[in-house]
Design an enzyme around this catalytic site. Structure first.
Site: not given
Ligand code: KIV
Length: 259
Positions: A177, A111
């Site tokens: 978010e 991600k």
């Molecule tokens: O790091 C994380 O937990 C995240 C979530 C808030 C989506 O990026």
């Protein structure tokens, strides 16, 4: 127990809600694996586990250690590696780091936080068979104010364009978010891949909450969190009772002794 695939996640758009949470350890990974389609090894671990001021201090080595454990115990869910701050500053660095973490941890995808500004990086990775989940709206690695996004027209346009750019670059899903409900709805309608909301309303295709927030292990609980247990209280009571038992010589009892 069949492994969740990226294809299945994409198919869920506009159909069934996608359930996601974070995990950083064996126990949470094992439990989350029973109930979630996606488990994120989030860089939020810097703040919730290590007490860091921001996720910007999280190192890739720390993430690798936790991701290896989570992946080992999450047999069914899609496990996503959250690329830490400054590990994807350009497409070459991003590819080198993403390839390394996938090789070492066996995670299913990475991600990245960002919109239009990282579209070329997402494209570069996905073209090279590294699945990417996007992350738009409030970006913890870059934010200074941590305020809800999308209230002004300019911000709304910018985030909507970010969503389109991330989707068109090949991301298989997008975390949104902390944006206002109407914008989350608009984005979800405008992109072809599932949206996963965190503080982004019921109009997303799925939801994610940090596991420590679900469990009541965090010190701060924003409005968008629903806390399902208060483990801080349970832990406090347990350690308090243990300390009293030791001081009063009630522990160890005959049950805890080898003869
Ligand atoms: O790091 C994380 O937990 C995240 C979530 C808030 C989506 O990026």
């Amino acid at each position: 127990m069949q492994k969740v695939t990226i294809k299945e996640i994409i198919k869920k758009k506009n159909k069934t809600p996608i359930v996601c949470t974070t995990a950083y350890s064996k126990t949470i990974a094992k439990i989350a694996d029973k109930y979630c389609e996606i488990i994120l090894v989030g860089d939020s671990l810097g703040m919730v586990l290590y007490g860091m001021e921001s996720t910007r201090d999280v190192k890739i080595q720390t993430m690798i250690l936790h991701a290896k454990t989570v992946k080992k115990f999450a047999k069914k869910s899609l496990v996503i590696f959250d690329m830490p701050y400054k590990t994807y500053t350009n497409k070459f660095t991003a590819y080198k780091n993403a390839k390394k973490v996938i090789k070492l941890t066996k995670c299913d995808a990475v991600k990245l936080e960002g919109g239009k500004n990282i579209a070329n990086i997402i494209k570069y990775l996905t073209k090279r068979k590294i699945p990417v989940m996007g992350h738009i709206g409030l970006l913890p690695q870059f934010s200074i104010d941590f305020k809800v996004k999308g209230k002004s027209f300019i911000q709304e346009e910018q985030i909507l364009n970010d969503a389109k750019a991330v989707s068109q670059s090949g991301a298989f899903a997008i975390v949104i978010e902390c944006v206002i409900e109407s914008l989350a709805k608009k984005i979800t309608k405008s992109v072809s891949v599932p949206t996963i909301g965190i503080g982004a309303s019921k109009y997303c295709d799925g939801q994610i909450i940090v596991s420590d927030d679900i469990l009541g292990l965090s010190d701060f609980s924003p409005r968008f969190v629903k806390q399902y247990s208060n483990l801080q209280k349970i832990i406090e009571r347990s350690i308090k009772n243990y300390s009293a038992d030791v001081r009063q010589r009630r522990f160890p009892s005959y049950k805890n002794v080898y003869k």
